[in-house]
Design a protein around this motif. Structure first.
Motif, PDB file in Angstrom:
ATOM      1  N   THR A  47       0.829  -1.203   0.000  1.00  0.00           N
ATOM      2  CA  THR A  47       0.000   0.000   0.000  1.00  0.00           C
ATOM      3  C   THR A  47       0.867   1.258   0.000  1.00  0.00           C
ATOM      4  O   THR A  47       0.597   2.216  -0.725  1.00  0.00           O
ATOM      5  CB  THR A  47      -0.920   0.000   1.242  1.00  0.00           C
ATOM      6  N   GLU A  48       1.923   1.223   0.788  1.00  0.00           N
ATOM      7  CA  GLU A  48       2.768   2.418   0.911  1.00  0.00           C
ATOM      8  C   GLU A  48       3.771   2.575  -0.217  1.00  0.00           C
ATOM      9  O   GLU A  48       4.043   3.680  -0.680  1.00  0.00           O
ATOM     10  CB  GLU A  48       3.554   2.363   2.237  1.00  0.00           C
ATOM     11  N   LYS A  49       4.335   1.454  -0.673  1.00  0.00           N
ATOM     12  CA  LYS A  49       5.525   1.545  -1.517  1.00  0.00           C
ATOM     13  C   LYS A  49       5.287   1.291  -2.998  1.00  0.00           C
ATOM     14  O   LYS A  49       6.140   1.599  -3.823  1.00  0.00           O
ATOM     15  CB  LYS A  49       6.608   0.579  -1.009  1.00  0.00           C
ATOM     16  N   ASP A  51       3.976   2.113  -6.453  1.00  0.00           N
ATOM     17  CA  ASP A  51       3.471   3.278  -7.171  1.00  0.00           C
ATOM     18  C   ASP A  51       2.872   2.792  -8.496  1.00  0.00           C
ATOM     19  O   ASP A  51       3.584   2.614  -9.476  1.00  0.00           O
ATOM     20  CB  ASP A  51       4.622   4.255  -7.412  1.00  0.00           C
ATOM     21  N   ASP A  53       1.143   4.158 -10.662  1.00  0.00           N
ATOM     22  CA  ASP A  53       1.189   5.073 -11.805  1.00  0.00           C
ATOM     23  C   ASP A  53       2.523   5.013 -12.535  1.00  0.00           C
ATOM     24  O   ASP A  53       2.584   5.171 -13.746  1.00  0.00           O
ATOM     25  CB  ASP A  53       0.903   6.507 -11.353  1.00  0.00           C
ATOM     26  N   SER A  54       3.583   4.775 -11.793  1.00  0.00           N
ATOM     27  CA  SER A  54       4.901   4.800 -12.437  1.00  0.00           C
ATOM     28  C   SER A  54       5.324   3.417 -12.915  1.00  0.00           C
ATOM     29  O   SER A  54       6.186   3.273 -13.760  1.00  0.00           O
ATOM     30  CB  SER A  54       5.957   5.353 -11.485  1.00  0.00           C
ATOM     31  N   LYS A  90      -4.970  -0.945  -4.158  1.00  0.00           N
ATOM     32  CA  LYS A  90      -4.138   0.190  -4.548  1.00  0.00           C
ATOM     33  C   LYS A  90      -4.663   0.817  -5.856  1.00  0.00           C
ATOM     34  O   LYS A  90      -4.763   2.044  -5.964  1.00  0.00           O
ATOM     35  CB  LYS A  90      -2.709  -0.320  -4.729  1.00  0.00           C
ATOM     36  N   TYR A  91      -4.973  -0.024  -6.816  1.00  0.00           N
ATOM     37  CA  TYR A  91      -5.519   0.489  -8.080  1.00  0.00           C
ATOM     38  C   TYR A  91      -6.865   1.174  -7.855  1.00  0.00           C
ATOM     39  O   TYR A  91      -7.135   2.242  -8.412  1.00  0.00           O
ATOM     40  CB  TYR A  91      -5.673  -0.652  -9.112  1.00  0.00           C
ATOM     41  N   GLN A  94      -6.628   4.532  -6.493  1.00  0.00           N
ATOM     42  CA  GLN A  94      -6.169   5.512  -7.475  1.00  0.00           C
ATOM     43  C   GLN A  94      -7.320   5.908  -8.395  1.00  0.00           C
ATOM     44  O   GLN A  94      -7.110   6.509  -9.437  1.00  0.00           O
ATOM     45  CB  GLN A  94      -5.038   4.945  -8.330  1.00  0.00           C
ATOM     46  N   GLY A 216      10.621   0.188 -10.454  1.00  0.00           N
ATOM     47  CA  GLY A 216       9.483   0.490  -9.589  1.00  0.00           C
ATOM     48  C   GLY A 216       8.835  -0.746  -8.994  1.00  0.00           C
ATOM     49  O   GLY A 216       7.993  -0.646  -8.096  1.00  0.00           O
ATOM     50  N   GLU A 290      13.211  -0.449   1.140  1.00  0.00           N
ATOM     51  CA  GLU A 290      12.031   0.370   1.462  1.00  0.00           C
ATOM     52  C   GLU A 290      11.459   0.029   2.824  1.00  0.00           C
ATOM     53  O   GLU A 290      10.740   0.828   3.415  1.00  0.00           O
ATOM     54  CB  GLU A 290      10.950   0.149   0.403  1.00  0.00           C
ATOM     55  N   LYS A 363      12.824  -2.094  -3.506  1.00  0.00           N
ATOM     56  CA  LYS A 363      12.227  -1.554  -4.734  1.00  0.00           C
ATOM     57  C   LYS A 363      13.300  -1.470  -5.818  1.00  0.00           C
ATOM     58  O   LYS A 363      14.422  -1.012  -5.565  1.00  0.00           O
ATOM     59  CB  LYS A 363      11.628  -0.164  -4.485  1.00  0.00           C
TER      60      LYS A 363
END
Lengths: 367, 367
Positions: A47-49, A51, A53-54, A90-91, A94, A216, A290, A363
């Motif tokens: 959840t935190e790490k 990303d 989108d990237s 997570k998705y 977003q 990522g 991370e 990561k």
């Protein structure tokens, strides 16, 4: 043989397959408990790490997950479900709430070639939300195409070295590990030999994963290890390894196995520390650390008889492939009966289960 | 039971695994010969029909190949190597000669869950030029993420239906197949029931592949089938199916198996024609037929005794899973000994091996 490291296998020595009473599928409740404790941490870390989108998905919008050292289940299935749930959330968080905006998942279950993939495949959850594949081979080498994985997970696996360091079995070496089957409680030279093998193996592991994981992408490792820089104060592990070694020596004295066989046997397990792992990650250069969380799973053991039986059964499920390769199947019943009795005779063992493990999240850096 | 259709398995009835004398690995030389004859065609079709400039690889530059109904090897390995060689040559001919310009290959070996994947994995060629994975499950459903495959190959597999049509086992149906184990030589209604099952299965097969294969991707199917519109003139297949059915009835008369068991047994194989396949492709709408080539493999048979033994052994390797599920393991030796003798007693069979197969190449159209 401590129970907490009994999760995975070494080259050519698979966990006991099948679904019989001695099989890993029925004797992996410790690993299940540990995974349960780690699950929350893994969830939080994703959840935190992660990303979303990237991270680069394939053109086909597939999110690829690998579990390295998966054994035959069922722990691997709940670990994978947990990861998928976290990624989906997570998705959704977003703002991607339509089914078409959530990727499809492909899961690669990896273990050594002798692993019982037939049992693994037959046990796959029928209503799984992913496409399942099996990948045979050692995770100390390349297993996947370049930049093809988004999350790599490995639980109770990378404490198994790729092999026993050669010099500990060499009578002419100062690192000869005479009369013992592990480096704990052994000489300075033996400990150094295991440390060096670990460093070499971990370099290979990180190098392969650096190529396979997209920029990522995350790697979640659940590792039975030690918290201190030194190898002391792992009394539970020391005692259980020592007792199993003693049992083998007893069998040698009885003529059931030869002394040479016992002397040429070592358990290729290494208990790394978070500091050692961080150093290896830094040497590799492709990952950032991370998260690093220590987890102490308190296993509620019953009375001494039950506890001895439990530890003996768990040990057998994990290590019998290794033992039968060296000594033959026929000694196993006698050996583990003896081991159970020795555990019963040393009840203080159950009061010192200093069996730590830690969860690390790495990561993959941008190139 | 003809040898040429004995390449693959039906749901829950795997090819005989293991590497023993009755296993598929040692009894698939016919399929190997057929694959060899098809290999040249496949090679040529890839060279002509694969457009490497328009095909979309994943971001990681991975070229993905699936072999559906792979069994336990070794034929699947040579088929895959042949495809990879052809694709590499294609890239090189486009002026991509540097290693970094040639994609990495990932191969997905698929078969039903009961297939012996352990044997498959242990037999993987050690110096293979691809990343290997196993995918358990029926190819009549989805097995892979959307648009994730570039070439799908399937050899001697999709003539196996997903199941025996229900009505042929139903005593109250006009399509009840009394006293026979296959539709060849049977009634109009039984033939129609098998045809309908084929049409339904092929629709599922094409629908799943249409989702999984990238636009421009190819599907190469090697199929034992018939050339004519009607089901006549397949005398070799008719006779071998008939003889195996007779053997089962003999065992029923001897009390070795019950007549009910024989009457509730049919072989779920359908010999499609190129025309039928083209019609199914047209109904699906997502593929164009790029090639359709008939291949007649002339198998050099030895004397009658040897030929009978060969056909009996090949049949057993393929069909014993199906038979033992229905009748139990214990009848197999007697059954195939009887079958061999019946073949010996009908030497004319060996003069009419009208066992055609064809190679079809389909291309996934742009959406």
């Amino acid at each position: 043989m401590a129970t907490e490291e009994l999760g995975k296998m070494v080259e050519a020595y698979p966990m006991k397959g099948g679904d019989g009473p001695n099989g890993y599928a029925k004797n992996s409740s410790y690993q299940k408990g540990a995974a349960g404790a780690a699950q929350e941490v893994v969830n939080m870390e994703i959840t935190e790490k992660l990303d979303v989108d990237s991270i680069t998905l394939s053109n086909s919008n597939t999110f690829s997950i690998a579990d390295l050292g998966c054994s035959v289940g069922p722990n691997t299935f709940s670990a994978v479900e947990n990861i998928i749930d976290a990624v989906q959330l997570k998705y959704q968080n977003q703002g991607r709430r339509l089914n078409s905006q959530i990727p499809e998942f492909q899961v690669f279950f990896n273990d050594h070639t002798p692993n019982d993939f037939n049992i693994l495949f037959k046990s796959l959850p029928p209503n799984r939300q992913y496409y399942a594949t099996g990948v045979p081979g050692s995770f100390y080498g390349r297993l996947f195409p370049k930049a093809s994985l988004h999350i790599v997970h490995s639980s109770f696996a990378i404490h198994w070295l790729s092999r026993v360091p050669k010099q500990v079995l060499d009578k002419n070496s100062p690192a000869w590990n005479k009369g013992r089957i592990h480096y704990l409680n052994s000489t300075y030279e033996v400990v150094r030999a295991f440390e060096a093998q670990y460093a070499e193996d971990m370099a290979c592991f990180l190098d392969a994963r650096a190529q396979e994981i997209v920029c990522g992408g995350l790697m979640v490792l659940i590792i039975p290890g030690r918290l201190q820089a030194t190898h002391d104060s792992q009394s539970f592990r020391k005692m259980t390894h020592q007792l199993l070694g003693d049992c083998l020596m007893d069998l040698a004295r009885k003529g059931v196995v030869t002394e040479e066989k016992v002397e040429s046997f070592n358990i290729p397990i290494y208990y790394m520390s978070p500091t050692e792992l961080e150093a290896a990650v830094e040497r590799n250069g492709c990952f950032s650390v991370e998260g690093m969380e220590n987890i102490r799973k308190v296993t509620k053991l019953g009375n001494v008889t039950e506890s001895a039986q439990l530890i003996s059964s768990h040990s057998r499920a994990v290590i019998e492939g290794l033992l039968s390769q060296q000594f033959g199947d026929e000694i196993l019943d006698e050996l583990f009966d003896l081991y159970r009795k020795k555990l019963e005779g040393n009840p203080s063992i159950f009061e010192s289960m200093d069996a730590n493990f830690f969860v690390t999240v790495l990561k993959r850096k941008a190139n």
